[in-house]
Every structure is written in C-alpha cells, then in structure tokens.
Design a protein around this motif. Sequence first.
Motif, short mmCIF file in Angstrom:
data_model
loop_
_atom_site.label_atom_id
_atom_site.label_comp_id
_atom_site.label_asym_id
_atom_site.label_seq_id
_atom_site.Cartn_x
_atom_site.Cartn_y
_atom_site.Cartn_z
N UNK A 84 7.92 -3.87 6.74
CA UNK A 84 7.58 -5.27 6.46
C UNK A 84 6.27 -5.65 7.15
N UNK A 85 6.08 -5.18 8.39
CA UNK A 85 4.85 -5.49 9.13
C UNK A 85 3.65 -4.84 8.44
N UNK A 86 3.76 -3.55 8.14
CA UNK A 86 2.63 -2.85 7.53
C UNK A 86 2.34 -3.34 6.12
N UNK A 87 3.37 -3.76 5.38
CA UNK A 87 3.13 -4.31 4.05
C UNK A 87 2.31 -5.59 4.14
N UNK A 88 2.59 -6.41 5.15
CA UNK A 88 1.82 -7.64 5.34
C UNK A 88 0.37 -7.37 5.66
N UNK A 89 0.11 -6.30 6.41
CA UNK A 89 -1.27 -5.91 6.70
C UNK A 89 -1.96 -5.39 5.44
N UNK A 90 -1.28 -4.50 4.74
CA UNK A 90 -1.86 -3.89 3.54
C UNK A 90 -2.20 -4.92 2.48
N UNK A 91 -1.38 -5.94 2.38
CA UNK A 91 -1.55 -6.97 1.35
C UNK A 91 -2.90 -7.69 1.47
N UNK A 92 -3.47 -7.69 2.66
CA UNK A 92 -4.73 -8.42 2.89
C UNK A 92 -5.94 -7.50 2.98
N UNK A 93 -5.77 -6.25 2.58
CA UNK A 93 -6.91 -5.33 2.56
C UNK A 93 -7.65 -5.48 1.22
N UNK A 94 -8.86 -5.93 1.27
CA UNK A 94 -9.75 -5.98 0.09
C UNK A 94 -9.04 -6.56 -1.13
N UNK A 95 -9.07 -5.83 -2.24
CA UNK A 95 -8.46 -6.27 -3.50
C UNK A 95 -7.50 -5.19 -3.99
N UNK A 96 -6.63 -5.56 -4.93
CA UNK A 96 -5.62 -4.61 -5.40
C UNK A 96 -6.25 -3.34 -5.96
N UNK A 97 -7.36 -3.46 -6.65
CA UNK A 97 -8.01 -2.27 -7.20
C UNK A 97 -8.40 -1.30 -6.09
N UNK A 98 -8.88 -1.83 -4.96
CA UNK A 98 -9.22 -0.99 -3.81
C UNK A 98 -7.96 -0.43 -3.18
N UNK A 99 -6.92 -1.26 -3.09
CA UNK A 99 -5.68 -0.82 -2.45
C UNK A 99 -4.99 0.28 -3.26
N UNK A 100 -5.19 0.29 -4.57
CA UNK A 100 -4.60 1.33 -5.41
C UNK A 100 -5.16 2.71 -5.09
N UNK A 101 -6.39 2.78 -4.61
CA UNK A 101 -7.05 4.05 -4.36
C UNK A 101 -7.21 4.36 -2.87
N UNK A 102 -7.52 3.33 -2.09
CA UNK A 102 -7.75 3.55 -0.66
C UNK A 102 -6.49 4.01 0.05
N UNK A 103 -6.64 4.81 1.10
CA UNK A 103 -5.50 5.39 1.81
C UNK A 103 -5.52 5.01 3.28
N UNK A 104 -4.35 5.02 3.88
CA UNK A 104 -4.23 4.67 5.29
C UNK A 104 -4.97 5.69 6.17
N UNK A 105 -4.85 6.97 5.82
CA UNK A 105 -5.52 7.99 6.61
C UNK A 105 -7.02 8.01 6.41
#
Length: 267
Positions: A89-110
């Motif tokens: 739940x914590x990490x999902x909240x962080x991920x949700x605010x990274x850039x835009x969904x198109x970036x989040x679809x490709x960008x990786x945590x590592x």
Amino acid sequence: MKPAPFGYARPGDWPEALSLLRDGARPLAGGQSLGPMLNLRLAQPATVIDLRHLPGFAGVAVQDGYCRIGAGTSHAEIEDGAIPGRLGAILAGVARRIAYRAVRNRGTIGGSLAHADPAADWVAVLPCFDGAAIALGASGERRIPLADFVLGLMETALRPDEVLRAIELPVLPPEARWGHWKFCRKPGEFSKATACVLAVPGEPPRAVLAALDMPPLVIADAGALLAAPEAEAARIVAGLALRDPWRAALVRTALHRAALAAWEMEE
C-alpha cells in the motif's frame, strides 16, 4: 537529436548478460532514463543490453519476512498492487505519483534506483526501509544496504561488472505509520524536495530527505522528528547549508509535512 549508433543485445540468461556487461555494454531496463540520455548523446555505449526478458528480473516474491522485488518490476505494476500488505500500500502510493501512466508502464523500480538521479522517487523513498539492493556479478549476488546504495549524483555502489537484480524490503505490520511529501511545480515533473518517514512498532522511526543534489540524507532514528516535527525539521535543514533560502524553506516544509503525516496516523 538522434542517438549515436549502438548495438543491441538480448541475452538469453544472466551469465551472458554479465559477460556483455564486462565487455562495456550498458544495461537497459525500462529505458525511461537511458532513452533520453541516448537521444541527447549524454550516453554513447557501444552496445545496449536488454534485460527485460531475463528470469527473475521482474516480479515479486515474499519469503522469511522479506519482499523481494525484481529490479525490472514496473512502476505501474507496483501501483496496481503487485506487492501485498502494508508495504504494498505504501509503495503503490509512491508509484502512483511518478510522472505519468505511460512512463509508469515502462519505467522500472530498479532502473530508477540504479540511475541514481537525486530527485527520483525510488532514490528518495527506498532508503527509508531497512532493506537491501541485490547486485548480481560474476561471483553471485551481493547485498548492499539501501541507505548506502546511492553514493552521489548518478553514482551508486554497483561495481562495473555488476547489475542491479532486485530490491529486498522487510514486510511491514499493518500498524506501520508512513508519511511522504514531495514538491513538484507541475504533475509529472521531478521533485524539488522529497521527504518520507516510516515508523514501525518496536523499532526506531526512520526518515529520508532527498532531491538535494546529493545522496539522500538518511535519518536512522527519527524519534526526535516525530516528537517535535517543526523544530527538528528546522534543525536538520539548518545543518545542510543550502545556498538559497527558498530551497531551504522548501526542504524544511517537506520534512515537516512528512513527519506530520506519519504522526497523525497514530491519532
């Protein structure tokens, strides 16, 4: 601009990927950071290694109280609940605010962590957890404490012959309190100040202050910050000797608000 000419390799297994790495090739995860650097010719590798199809590079596994997150797991997968429990739940909240969904679809945590941009979200957040980055080299896996992983601007503790394979974080109890605050002038922009606070029952609370044009500042025991958020935030930021008053005020606000968010969860 267009990138300088480079070769493309898609290794079939990790030994082949490491062999290419030793020959000077550049690893590619989601490409959301490396792609623009190639186009601007800030990076000009002879060969790019596509890691996306290697076993274990993406995905989540929970065992012995730890959650192992493959370095190739996308921001979108984390946002959509790939990680279970309170930690997820914590990490999902962080991920949700990274850039835009198109970036989040490709960008990786590592990929984000290994790129080590001081304003990146995972660079700021992950050191708040008492976990480790799992580096893979010729001699096998090596654990690097997340608090020690980023050494400087775009500089990490990875050796030249190593690749980031996974991130390992402790499973959190439901009672864990979390505060996170970052400032962006507009949605999708890199942060100008980021702070987070994690309080797990029975352990000293931890805090991180980041987006400082230097490695994240990890506060291993943030008890004083939770006890007096405004005063302690002012004391910590005063010791950073930031040149611009507006930047100091912004960083102080980030730490103060993150502490308040974690403290208010207890109420």
